[in-house]
Design an enzyme around this catalytic site. Structure first.
Site, PDB file in Angstrom:
ATOM      1  N   GLY A  45       0.624  -4.877   0.925  1.00 21.61           N
ATOM      2  CA  GLY A  45      -0.557  -4.914   0.061  1.00 21.61           C
ATOM      3  C   GLY A  45      -0.292  -5.580  -1.283  1.00 21.61           C
ATOM      4  CB  ALA A 100      -0.872  -0.020   1.250  1.00 19.84           C
ATOM      5  CD  GLU A 117      -2.122  -7.334   2.957  1.00 20.25           C
ATOM      6  OE1 GLU A 117      -1.718  -6.211   2.600  1.00 20.25           O
ATOM      7  OE2 GLU A 117      -2.682  -7.529   4.040  1.00 20.25           O
TER       8      GLU A 117
HETATM    9  N1  CAA Z   1       4.651   3.104  -0.714  1.00 18.57           N
HETATM   10  C1  CAA Z   1       5.068   4.247  -1.300  1.00 18.57           C
HETATM   11  N2  CAA Z   1       6.223   4.359  -1.988  1.00 18.57           N
HETATM   12  C2  CAA Z   1       6.997   3.249  -2.066  1.00 18.57           C
HETATM   13  C3  CAA Z   1       6.618   2.023  -1.486  1.00 18.57           C
HETATM   14  C4  CAA Z   1       5.379   1.976  -0.781  1.00 18.57           C
HETATM   15  N3  CAA Z   1       4.918   0.853  -0.232  1.00 18.57           N
HETATM   16  N4  CAA Z   1       7.601   1.109  -1.727  1.00 18.57           N
HETATM   17  C5  CAA Z   1       8.543   1.753  -2.446  1.00 18.57           C
HETATM   18  N5  CAA Z   1       8.170   3.030  -2.668  1.00 18.57           N
HETATM   19  C6  CAA Z   1       8.913   4.076  -3.377  1.00 18.57           C
HETATM   20  C7  CAA Z   1      10.099   4.589  -2.574  1.00 18.57           C
HETATM   21  O1  CAA Z   1       9.680   5.549  -1.631  1.00 18.57           O
HETATM   22  C8  CAA Z   1      10.975   5.153  -3.665  1.00 18.57           C
HETATM   23  O2  CAA Z   1      10.452   6.402  -4.061  1.00 18.57           O
HETATM   24  P1  CAA Z   1      11.434   7.699  -4.187  1.00 18.57           P
HETATM   25  O3  CAA Z   1      12.322   7.333  -5.359  1.00 18.57           O
HETATM   26  O4  CAA Z   1      10.486   8.819  -4.503  1.00 18.57           O
HETATM   27  O5  CAA Z   1      12.145   7.816  -2.913  1.00 18.57           O
HETATM   28  C9  CAA Z   1      10.736   4.176  -4.827  1.00 18.57           C
HETATM   29  O6  CAA Z   1       9.506   3.514  -4.552  1.00 18.57           O
HETATM   30  C10 CAA Z   1      11.826   3.124  -4.938  1.00 18.57           C
HETATM   31  O7  CAA Z   1      11.931   2.457  -3.694  1.00 18.57           O
HETATM   32  P2  CAA Z   1      13.324   2.291  -2.902  1.00 18.57           P
HETATM   33  O8  CAA Z   1      14.251   3.404  -3.231  1.00 18.57           O
HETATM   34  O9  CAA Z   1      13.004   2.055  -1.464  1.00 18.57           O
HETATM   35  O10 CAA Z   1      13.855   0.945  -3.599  1.00 18.57           O
HETATM   36  P3  CAA Z   1      14.842  -0.135  -2.971  1.00 18.57           P
HETATM   37  O11 CAA Z   1      15.231  -1.040  -4.095  1.00 18.57           O
HETATM   38  O12 CAA Z   1      15.919   0.519  -2.194  1.00 18.57           O
HETATM   39  O13 CAA Z   1      13.931  -0.962  -1.930  1.00 18.57           O
HETATM   40  C11 CAA Z   1      11.960  -2.120  -1.192  1.00 18.57           C
HETATM   41  C12 CAA Z   1      12.867  -1.740  -2.391  1.00 18.57           C
HETATM   42  C13 CAA Z   1      12.713  -3.063  -0.252  1.00 18.57           C
HETATM   43  C14 CAA Z   1      10.721  -2.805  -1.759  1.00 18.57           C
HETATM   44  C15 CAA Z   1      11.561  -0.821  -0.423  1.00 18.57           C
HETATM   45  O14 CAA Z   1      11.067   0.118  -1.341  1.00 18.57           O
HETATM   46  C16 CAA Z   1      10.533  -1.020   0.631  1.00 18.57           C
HETATM   47  O15 CAA Z   1      10.831  -1.530   1.702  1.00 18.57           O
HETATM   48  N6  CAA Z   1       9.258  -0.608   0.379  1.00 18.57           N
HETATM   49  C17 CAA Z   1       8.209  -0.645   1.354  1.00 18.57           C
HETATM   50  C18 CAA Z   1       7.708  -2.060   1.560  1.00 18.57           C
HETATM   51  C19 CAA Z   1       6.600  -2.064   2.604  1.00 18.57           C
HETATM   52  O16 CAA Z   1       6.810  -1.724   3.748  1.00 18.57           O
HETATM   53  N7  CAA Z   1       5.391  -2.458   2.200  1.00 18.57           N
HETATM   54  C20 CAA Z   1       4.241  -2.500   3.064  1.00 18.57           C
HETATM   55  C21 CAA Z   1       3.474  -1.205   2.978  1.00 18.57           C
HETATM   56  S1  CAA Z   1       2.160  -1.109   4.188  1.00 18.57           S
HETATM   57  C22 CAA Z   1       0.937  -2.079   3.575  1.00 18.57           C
HETATM   58  O17 CAA Z   1       1.039  -2.622   2.486  1.00 18.57           O
HETATM   59  C23 CAA Z   1      -0.268  -2.231   4.474  1.00 18.57           C
HETATM   60  C24 CAA Z   1      -1.233  -3.304   4.065  1.00 18.57           C
HETATM   61  O18 CAA Z   1      -1.455  -4.255   4.754  1.00 18.57           O
HETATM   62  C25 CAA Z   1      -1.992  -3.201   2.843  1.00 18.57           C
END
Ligand code: CAA
Length: 260
Positions: free
Chosen positions: A111, A66, A114
């Site tokens: 998400g 998400a 999911e």
């Molecule tokens: N939401 C918003 N933006 C996101 C995102 C997310 N879930 N995941 C990645 N992005 C964005 C980053 O902010 C980044 O944007 P900017 O270039 O503007 O900074 C871009 O995508 C690229 O991401 P990274 O630079 O972080 O890429 P990476 O290769 O270094 O890492 C990753 C990849 C490990 C997937 C990392 O992006 C990450 O940990 N993302 C979040 C994963 C997460 O926590 N997901 C759960 C979200 S909460 C949820 O989903 C609730 C639910 O139950 C539905």
């Protein structure tokens, strides 16, 4: 409706839907939900379409969760009053009776994992990574992760993933029953489209009922599920396609389906 965050193409009888926010690793925001809801409703209503494939653009992610940037400023009261995340279950899962496959390329986190689990099954690339890392954000899954993941892989793996937030690679995911098959990354889309094409060529009523029957297994007791299965089987025997299917077998030729 024109779309900003997804791409939709028809490939014969298969609808290919691509999450298209590659710069945000296809994170799922409310626009994605509204557009997917619309695309799935159109797929469901279009008689020429028999199966859909959902995938992510770019080779890095199916969806990294998400959209955290959409959630960071929102208050608890707003999440509650909007019944945040309810639309995913109501619109995409409950109302889509035709089958669809998630073709998971790269990260399917939070998400994203999911959403993939809402599909009828998942085909993963060998680079796929699944995870429920919400605990690291001081929250918990909200689109079905704690429920569907537990049903798919059992308590031990689901607890491990939800409590540590670790990712599961494609091989572990296949071994654990989360994905149906793994293919090399460069063949993922071809394999998913080929599989969807095969399903779309099946007799349509039987296809929808097979999907419904497997899903009943998650909702009820064995006794009630067996009864539902028997009744569904009996109902299918009254279709013209059943006569055609069995006659075609006896006559050693492929069946030609009418969907009635
Ligand atoms: N939401 C918003 N933006 C996101 C995102 C997310 N879930 N995941 C990645 N992005 C964005 C980053 O902010 C980044 O944007 P900017 O270039 O503007 O900074 C871009 O995508 C690229 O991401 P990274 O630079 O972080 O890429 P990476 O290769 O270094 O890492 C990753 C990849 C490990 C997937 C990392 O992006 C990450 O940990 N993302 C979040 C994963 C997460 O926590 N997901 C759960 C979200 S909460 C949820 O989903 C609730 C639910 O139950 C539905």
């Amino acid at each position: 409706m024109s779309y900003e965050t997804i791409l939709v193409e028809q490939k014969g009888a298969v609808t290919l839907i691509t999450l298209n926010r590659p710069k945000a690793l296809n994170a799922l925001n409310s626009t994605v939900l509204a557009e997917l809801t619309d695309a799935f409703a159109k797929f469901e209503a279009d008689k020429s379409q028999g199966c859909a494939v959902l995938t992510g653009s770019g080779d890095k992610a199916f969806a990294a969760g998400a959209d955290i940037k959409e959630m960071v400023e929102k208050s608890g009261a707003e999440f509650f009053l909007e019944d945040f995340f309810a639309g995913w279950q109501a619109d995409i899962v409950r109302r889509t009776r035709k089958p669809w496959i998630a073709a998971v390329n790269g990260f399917a986190l939070g998400g994203g994992c999911e959403l993939a689990m809402m599909a009828d099954f998942i085909i993963a690339s060998d680079t796929a990574q699944f995870g429920q890392p919400e605990i690291k954000l001081a929250v918990a899954p909200g689109m079905g992760g704690s429920q569907r993941l537990t049903r798919a892989v059992g308590k031990a793996k689901a607890m491990d993933m939800c409590l540590t937030g670790r990712n599961m690679g494609a091989e572990e995911a296949e071994r654990s029953g989360l994905v149906s098959r793994i293919v090399p990354a460069d063949q993922l889309l071809d394999e998913a489209l080929k599989t969807a094409g095969k399903i779309a060529a099946m007799p349509p009523l039987a296809t929808m009922i097979n999907k419904e029957m497997v899903n009943v297994a998650f909702e009820t007791t064995l006794d009630q599920g067996l009864l539902a299965e028997r009744r569904m089987f009996q109902i299918l025997t009254s279709t013209e396609d059943k006569v055609e299917g069995m006659t075609a077998f006896v006559e050693k030729r492929p069946g030609v389906w009418k969907g009635k």
